[in-house]
Design a protein around this motif. Structure first.
Motif, PDB file in Angstrom:
ATOM      1  N   PRO A   6       0.889  -1.270   0.194  1.00  0.00           N
ATOM      2  CA  PRO A   6      -0.046   0.283  -0.183  1.00  0.00           C
ATOM      3  C   PRO A   6       0.721   1.239   0.009  1.00  0.00           C
ATOM      4  N   HIS A   7       1.853   1.560   1.130  1.00  0.00           N
ATOM      5  CA  HIS A   7       2.920   2.324   0.563  1.00  0.00           C
ATOM      6  C   HIS A   7       2.945   2.739  -0.198  1.00  0.00           C
ATOM      7  N   MET A   8       4.186   1.454  -1.563  1.00  0.00           N
ATOM      8  CA  MET A   8       4.405   1.919  -2.473  1.00  0.00           C
ATOM      9  C   MET A   8       3.542   2.110  -3.727  1.00  0.00           C
ATOM     10  N   LEU A   9       2.000   1.601  -3.525  1.00  0.00           N
ATOM     11  CA  LEU A   9       1.231   1.915  -4.584  1.00  0.00           C
ATOM     12  C   LEU A   9       0.197   3.227  -4.130  1.00  0.00           C
ATOM     13  N   TYR A  10       0.190   3.626  -3.084  1.00  0.00           N
ATOM     14  CA  TYR A  10      -0.276   5.112  -2.445  1.00  0.00           C
ATOM     15  C   TYR A  10       0.855   5.844  -3.213  1.00  0.00           C
ATOM     16  N   ALA A  11       2.416   5.650  -2.489  1.00  0.00           N
ATOM     17  CA  ALA A  11       3.291   6.885  -3.690  1.00  0.00           C
ATOM     18  C   ALA A  11       3.357   6.725  -5.058  1.00  0.00           C
ATOM     19  N   MET A  12       3.104   5.882  -5.724  1.00  0.00           N
ATOM     20  CA  MET A  12       2.679   5.553  -7.270  1.00  0.00           C
ATOM     21  C   MET A  12       1.966   6.489  -7.824  1.00  0.00           C
ATOM     22  N   GLY A  13       0.471   6.077  -7.315  1.00  0.00           N
ATOM     23  CA  GLY A  13      -0.649   6.892  -7.776  1.00  0.00           C
ATOM     24  C   GLY A  13      -0.532   8.376  -7.614  1.00  0.00           C
ATOM     25  N   SER A  14       0.001   8.989  -6.380  1.00  0.00           N
ATOM     26  CA  SER A  14       0.230   9.870  -5.905  1.00  0.00           C
ATOM     27  C   SER A  14       1.171  10.921  -6.619  1.00  0.00           C
ATOM     28  N   GLY A  15       2.488  10.137  -7.318  1.00  0.00           N
ATOM     29  CA  GLY A  15       3.645  10.777  -7.804  1.00  0.00           C
ATOM     30  C   GLY A  15       2.343  10.968  -9.560  1.00  0.00           C
ATOM     31  N   MET A  16       2.179   9.554  -9.981  1.00  0.00           N
ATOM     32  CA  MET A  16       1.565   9.808 -10.683  1.00  0.00           C
ATOM     33  C   MET A  16       0.460  11.730 -10.973  1.00  0.00           C
ATOM     34  N   ALA A  17      -0.481  11.232 -10.335  1.00  0.00           N
ATOM     35  CA  ALA A  17      -1.018  12.754 -10.235  1.00  0.00           C
ATOM     36  C   ALA A  17      -0.353  14.073 -10.070  1.00  0.00           C
ATOM     37  N   LEU A  18       0.433  13.573  -8.974  1.00  0.00           N
ATOM     38  CA  LEU A  18       1.553  15.256  -9.423  1.00  0.00           C
ATOM     39  C   LEU A  18       1.997  15.364 -10.718  1.00  0.00           C
ATOM     40  N   THR A  19       2.349  14.019 -11.423  1.00  0.00           N
ATOM     41  CA  THR A  19       2.432  14.374 -13.011  1.00  0.00           C
ATOM     42  C   THR A  19       2.275  14.563 -14.130  1.00  0.00           C
ATOM     43  N   THR A  20       0.975  14.466 -13.488  1.00  0.00           N
ATOM     44  CA  THR A  20      -0.913  15.178 -14.255  1.00  0.00           C
ATOM     45  C   THR A  20      -0.871  16.337 -14.222  1.00  0.00           C
ATOM     46  N   LEU A  21      -0.457  17.142 -12.727  1.00  0.00           N
ATOM     47  CA  LEU A  21      -0.906  18.653 -12.319  1.00  0.00           C
ATOM     48  C   LEU A  21       0.421  19.329 -12.814  1.00  0.00           C
ATOM     49  N   SER A  22       0.990  18.798 -13.127  1.00  0.00           N
ATOM     50  CA  SER A  22       2.705  19.509 -13.668  1.00  0.00           C
ATOM     51  C   SER A  22       2.670  19.711 -15.060  1.00  0.00           C
ATOM     52  N   ASP A  23       1.556  18.914 -15.615  1.00  0.00           N
ATOM     53  CA  ASP A  23       1.785  18.795 -17.007  1.00  0.00           C
ATOM     54  C   ASP A  23       3.343  18.046 -17.246  1.00  0.00           C
ATOM     55  N   GLY A  24       3.572  16.730 -16.669  1.00  0.00           N
ATOM     56  CA  GLY A  24       4.911  16.217 -16.637  1.00  0.00           C
ATOM     57  C   GLY A  24       6.097  16.897 -15.820  1.00  0.00           C
ATOM     58  N   ARG A  25       6.664  17.718 -15.871  1.00  0.00           N
ATOM     59  CA  ARG A  25       7.517  18.514 -14.354  1.00  0.00           C
ATOM     60  C   ARG A  25       7.462  17.378 -13.549  1.00  0.00           C
ATOM     61  N   PHE A  26       6.712  17.205 -12.985  1.00  0.00           N
ATOM     62  CA  PHE A  26       6.994  15.945 -12.018  1.00  0.00           C
ATOM     63  C   PHE A  26       7.525  14.355 -12.692  1.00  0.00           C
ATOM     64  N   SER A  27       8.101  14.165 -13.464  1.00  0.00           N
ATOM     65  CA  SER A  27       8.187  13.536 -14.658  1.00  0.00           C
ATOM     66  C   SER A  27       8.292  12.145 -13.983  1.00  0.00           C
ATOM     67  N   PRO A  28       8.438  11.190 -14.413  1.00  0.00           N
ATOM     68  CA  PRO A  28       8.515   9.698 -13.651  1.00  0.00           C
ATOM     69  C   PRO A  28       9.595   9.393 -13.435  1.00  0.00           C
ATOM     70  N   HIS A  29      10.536   9.766 -13.369  1.00  0.00           N
ATOM     71  CA  HIS A  29      11.674   9.747 -12.736  1.00  0.00           C
ATOM     72  C   HIS A  29      11.647  10.232 -11.916  1.00  0.00           C
ATOM     73  N   HIS A  30      10.422  11.203 -11.047  1.00  0.00           N
ATOM     74  CA  HIS A  30      10.149  11.775  -9.325  1.00  0.00           C
ATOM     75  C   HIS A  30       9.846  10.419  -8.860  1.00  0.00           C
ATOM     76  N   THR A  31       8.657  10.031  -9.520  1.00  0.00           N
ATOM     77  CA  THR A  31       7.987   9.611  -9.077  1.00  0.00           C
ATOM     78  C   THR A  31       8.555   8.262  -9.378  1.00  0.00           C
ATOM     79  N   LEU A  32       9.032   7.554 -10.141  1.00  0.00           N
ATOM     80  CA  LEU A  32      10.254   6.024  -9.294  1.00  0.00           C
ATOM     81  C   LEU A  32      10.772   6.055  -8.528  1.00  0.00           C
ATOM     82  N   PHE A  33      11.894   7.236  -8.358  1.00  0.00           N
ATOM     83  CA  PHE A  33      12.421   7.104  -6.650  1.00  0.00           C
ATOM     84  C   PHE A  33      11.899   7.499  -5.476  1.00  0.00           C
ATOM     85  N   TYR A  34      10.229   8.456  -5.549  1.00  0.00           N
ATOM     86  CA  TYR A  34       9.108   8.325  -4.632  1.00  0.00           C
ATOM     87  C   TYR A  34       8.720   6.988  -4.343  1.00  0.00           C
TER      88      TYR A  34
END
Length: 231
Positions: A6-34
């Motif tokens: 659940p921790h990793m799923l929550y983090a990945m979901g949050s990261g993808m939301a940030l990627t969408t809201l930032s138009d890619g500025r919060f990139s998949p790279h950041h989501t991966l390490f997050y």
């Protein structure tokens, strides 16, 4: 407490939301390490117990050390920070990751933000700047206390709405003061010492407050929709 799944799923979901809201500025790279870092949170529970048994330590020694607020930084926080930095650089140089965030401070946006600060030797202390900034900050704190404590009989939503209006008014006046010193005063004067407050406020509006506001509004159904809901 939840496990690593659940921790990793929550983090990945949050990261993808940030990627969408930032138009890619919060990139998949950041989501991966997050996401990876969510596994190594301070509450890794059974994993640290298993690690203790494999390494031959007592049952509670490793978890107790990892859960310590200081030792966690030394054992996992700092080493992982250095490792992530090295790994990111390695993967970027290998072309396995795209770098579309930050642009090392050389984008037009960041250049403008920095330009609203004072870089001509040490900024002089202007008494009028101290008075204006002090007055606006006092109004912000005093108004918030008045809305949420003196007039606390109102509903939470009403108090929140009035608090937001207070923030908007103070931020607008603060920005006008900064702009007047930077663009209207001749010669230019430091608005708030050496700080780039005008650029920072504009950045926060578009990249922090506005995205969060849109997220909150998307969670609230429109009045016209709620009126037609079946009983």
């Amino acid at each position: 407490m939840p496990g690593p799944g659940p921790h990793m799923l929550y983090a990945m979901g949050s990261g993808m939301a940030l990627t969408t809201l930032s138009d890619g500025r919060f990139s998949p790279h950041h989501t991966l390490f997050y996401t990876i870092n969510a596994f190594f949170g301070p509450d890794i529970g059974s994993f640290s117990d298993w690690l203790s048994s494999v390494l031959g330590f007592s049952a509670s020694s490793v978890p107790d050390v990892i859960h310590h607020p200081v030792f966690y930084i030394l054992i996992l926080g700092l080493p992982l920070c250095l490792f992530y930095s090295w790994l990111s650089s390695f993967l970027l140089h290998k072309g396995l990751l795209d770098s579309v965030f930050g642009e090392n401070g050389h984008s037009s946006t960041y250049t403008w933000i920095l330009s609203t600060g004072w870089w001509e030797n040490r900024a002089p202390i202007n008494p009028d700047a101290v008075m204006v900034v002090g007055f606006l900050c006092t109004c912000l704190i005093g108004g918030f206390v008045y809305i949420n404590r003196v007039k606390s009989g109102k509903s939470i939503s009403k108090q929140s709405y009035q608090s937001v209006k207070l923030m908007v008014v103070v931020a607008t006046l603060y920005s006008m003061w900064c702009a007047s010193q930077i663009y209207w005063a001749s010669p230019r004067r430091p608005a708030v010492g050496e700080e780039a407050d005008l650029g920072v406020l504009v950045f926060l509006v578009f990249y922090f407050f506005l995205p969060h506001y849109l997220c909150i509004k998307s969670m609230q159904p429109k009045d016209s929709e709620t009126k037609h809901l079946p009983l």
